[in-house]
Design an enzyme around this catalytic site. Structure first.
Site, PDB file in Angstrom:
ATOM      1  CE1 TYR A  66      15.243  -7.434  29.569  1.00 23.85           C
ATOM      2  CE2 TYR A  66      16.901  -8.388  31.005  1.00 23.85           C
ATOM      3  CZ  TYR A  66      16.307  -7.274  30.415  1.00 23.85           C
ATOM      4  OH  TYR A  66      16.783  -6.032  30.684  1.00 23.85           O
ATOM      5  CD  GLU A  68      14.883  -6.211  25.575  1.00 23.65           C
ATOM      6  OE1 GLU A  68      15.226  -6.044  24.397  1.00 23.65           O
ATOM      7  OE2 GLU A  68      15.584  -5.904  26.545  1.00 23.65           O
ATOM      8  CG  ASP A 243      -2.501  10.802  29.164  1.00 20.53           C
ATOM      9  OD1 ASP A 243      -2.856   9.771  29.773  1.00 20.53           O
ATOM     10  OD2 ASP A 243      -1.547  11.522  29.518  1.00 20.53           O
ATOM     11  CB  THR A 272      -1.931   5.115  34.942  1.00 21.28           C
ATOM     12  OG1 THR A 272      -3.234   5.569  35.315  1.00 21.28           O
ATOM     13  CG2 THR A 272      -1.040   6.309  34.676  1.00 21.28           C
ATOM     14  CE  LYS A 275      -1.909   8.795  37.535  1.00 19.99           C
ATOM     15  NZ  LYS A 275      -1.625   9.956  36.672  1.00 19.99           N
ATOM     16  NE  ARG A 281       2.809   3.214  41.917  1.00 21.91           N
ATOM     17  CZ  ARG A 281       2.097   4.346  41.915  1.00 21.91           C
ATOM     18  NH1 ARG A 281       2.296   5.275  41.008  1.00 21.91           N
ATOM     19  NH2 ARG A 281       1.192   4.568  42.838  1.00 21.91           N
TER      20      ARG A 281
HETATM   21  C1  LIG Z   1      -0.474  10.288  36.031  1.00 22.72           C
HETATM   22  C2  LIG Z   1      -0.483  10.692  34.614  1.00 22.72           C
HETATM   23  C3  LIG Z   1       0.534  10.272  33.734  1.00 22.72           C
HETATM   24  C4  LIG Z   1       1.799   9.582  34.199  1.00 22.72           C
HETATM   25  O1  LIG Z   1       1.647   8.391  34.842  1.00 22.72           O
HETATM   26  P1  LIG Z   1       2.901   7.733  35.614  1.00 22.72           P
HETATM   27  O2  LIG Z   1       2.459   6.335  35.846  1.00 22.72           O
HETATM   28  O3  LIG Z   1       3.111   8.539  36.829  1.00 22.72           O
HETATM   29  O4  LIG Z   1       4.081   7.790  34.699  1.00 22.72           O
HETATM   30  C5  LIG Z   1       0.410  10.601  32.403  1.00 22.72           C
HETATM   31  N1  LIG Z   1      -0.642  11.308  31.960  1.00 22.72           N
HETATM   32  C6  LIG Z   1      -1.620  11.744  32.776  1.00 22.72           C
HETATM   33  C7  LIG Z   1      -2.762  12.528  32.213  1.00 22.72           C
HETATM   34  C8  LIG Z   1      -1.562  11.461  34.136  1.00 22.72           C
HETATM   35  O5  LIG Z   1      -2.519  11.922  34.936  1.00 22.72           O
END
Ligand SMILES: *Cc1c(COP(=O)(O)O)cnc(C)c1O
Length: 479
Positions: A66, A68, A243, A272, A275, A281
């Site tokens: 842990y 935090e 984002d 993320t 991707k 992940r």
């Molecule tokens: C995939 C995605 C997310 C969320 O990601 P997770 O890991 O699935 O929670 C947020 N914003 C955008 C633009 C995404 O493409």
């Protein structure tokens, strides 16, 4: 490489037999997943294949701790090794992206966005309120002042891209907390070109006066001009939040530079790691110095204990992405997307915005008389894994849709180049042309109804297998 893969094979074989002894169904599913990943033409734009070092890094006892808090300021004793892990991951993230500050604790993209939103609220709303009221922390506020502040959070406005134009549900969609937490106004794309209309965006922003302008997308096949986004945000006094969950790999790999690189323009960037960036992940947040101390409060604001084993794997992925070979990979992802788009268009497939200049392509399958759901299912029957997606102003709604989204990051990781992606375009077009919708009674539940002309699915499967066999996933890894 083959030495390494065979060592890793031994590790995984033993690991799987240990798992098997405890719960055989989990061992079986884990084995089957590798077979499935190896055997499918994975065109899901948000998926990739992390390296074996990244995967191995996640399977350790770092998970047991842990931690935090933040590095050096933990709510638990004995966090010195997690401090090292988090510091190294954050250092690589800062260096990789040229960011002033990095926060690597978020467990996913959605968590990273929650940290981003709440840190902006803390910086823009909470801190000035505390100062005005002469309080050091929220604990010093009277019940009445606290109620006022809570109501103020809820009155804030966010402006992001609409879901059907390619935005993400965390950008103010009503089914997500972002739409419940904020007053929301979304921007779309120009109906003729399918592109973001920055002049209209500015006019809308002037009228709506958002606290937060969100840039970024999950299904928009084009680059964004972040310098323009910055100007618009400045014009209305908004915080610019980018984002980059989908395209972080193209930023890391220096395909998006200058005005297409969000880092120099945004106040806060969330992403993320799994991707196009090809890591474990997870999620992370980058910020300017101004926002750093607010972002640092992600735990306990919206996060609990960090996943230390995943932070370790993020450190590896960031380190991998700092190598020249990752830049070659990222450029290949973008080049392959162009080949895929051109290959589809020259064979008669309609694409939203008539092409791409990032890692994804959005097909409008309505000209084949199909819904996105029928096209997705017919492609899957033929061994091609995609996902259906709305097109702008989609007449079929968000469930059936008229579009199919495809992307190049995963297959590029397997070694696919231009020739392979032109072949992929041919296979997709063959399936779409051979698929005929079957009318169902209105409101009939169940599967997407369609038929595929005889032999096409089998032929496509065989051709896909040939491409996949020539470009193996985790070569040398034997279970
Ligand atoms: C995939 C995605 C997310 C969320 O990601 P997770 O890991 O699935 O929670 C947020 N914003 C955008 C633009 C995404 O493409």
């Amino acid at each position: 490489m083959s030495d390494f893969a065979s060592t890793v094979s031994g590790i995984y074989q033993q690991t799987l037999s240990v798992i098997e002894a405890v719960e055989p169904r989990i061992a079986a599913a884990t084995r089957a997943e590798l077979t499935d990943q190896r055997g499918s033409l994975k065109l899901i734009a948000s998926e990739n294949y992390a390296s074996l070092p990244v995967l191995l890094t996640m399977g350790t006892w770092l998970s047991d701790k842990y931690a935090e808090g933040t590095s050096g300021h933990r709510f638990y004793a004995g966090c010195q090794n997690v401090d090292t892990v988090e510091d190294v991951a954050a250092e690589h993230a800062r260096e990789l992206f040229g960011a002033e500050y990095a926060y690597v604790q978020p467990h996913s993209g959605i968590d990273a966005n929650l940290v981003a939103y709440w840190s902006i609220l803390a910086h823009r709303i909470e801190s000035p309120a505390l100062e005005r009221l002469g309080a050091k922390t929220v604990n010093d506020l009277s019940e009445e002042d606290w109620e006022d502040l809570r109501a103020t959070f809820n009155a804030q406005k966010v402006m992001g891209m609409s879901l059907d134009a390619g935005g993400h549900l965390t950008h103010g969609f009503r089914h997500n907390i972002s739409g419940k937490m904020f007053r929301q106004h979304s921007y779309g794309t120009n109906p003729e070109t399918g592109l973001i209309d920055y002049d209209k965006l500015l006019a809308d922003a002037r009228e709506f006066q958002p606290l937060i302008l969100v840039a970024g997308y999950s299904a928009y096949p084009r680059r964004v001009n972040f310098a323009r986004m910055r100007e618009i945000a400045d014009e209305v006094g908004a915080t610019l939040f980018v984002d980059m969950a989908h395209f972080a790999g193209l930023v890391a790999g220096k395909v998006f530079t200058g005005e297409e690189n969000p880092i120099p323009y945004a106040d806060v960037v969330a992403s993320t790691t799994h991707k196009s960036l090809r890591g474990p992940r997870g999620g992370f947040v980058l910020a300017t110095k101004e926002y750093a101390s607010s972002v640092d409060r992600g735990c306990p604001m919206v996060l609990g204990g960090p996943l230390s084993h995943v932070m370790a794997a993020k450190a590896l992925a960031f380190a991998e992405a700092r190598q020249q070979s990752f830049q070659v990979y990222a450029q290949q992802v973008a080049d392959n997307a162009k080949v895929l788009a051109e290959g589809l268009m020259k064979r008669g497939v309609k694409l939203v915005t008539d092409g791409t200049d990032n890692h994804l392509v959005l097909m409008d399958v309505s000209s084949f008389g199909l819904t996105g759901r029928q096209a997705e299912s017919a492609l899957l029957d033929s061994g091609v894994v995609t996902n259906r997606n709305s097109v702008p102003n989609d007449p079929n709604g968000a469930w059936y849709t008229s579009g199919v989204r495809i992307g190049t990051p995963a297959l590029t990781s397997r070694g696919f180049g231009a020739a392979e992606f032109d072949k992929v375009a041919e296979l997709i077009t063959d399936v779409l042309k051979a698929t005929t919708p079957v009318a169902t009674a209105a409101g009939a539940p169940g599967k997407a109804k369609y038929t595929i002309a005889d032999g096409v699915a089998a032929r496509t499967h065989a051709a896909a297998s040939e491409l996949l066999d020539a470009n193996p996933l985790y070569p040398g890894l034997e279970l």
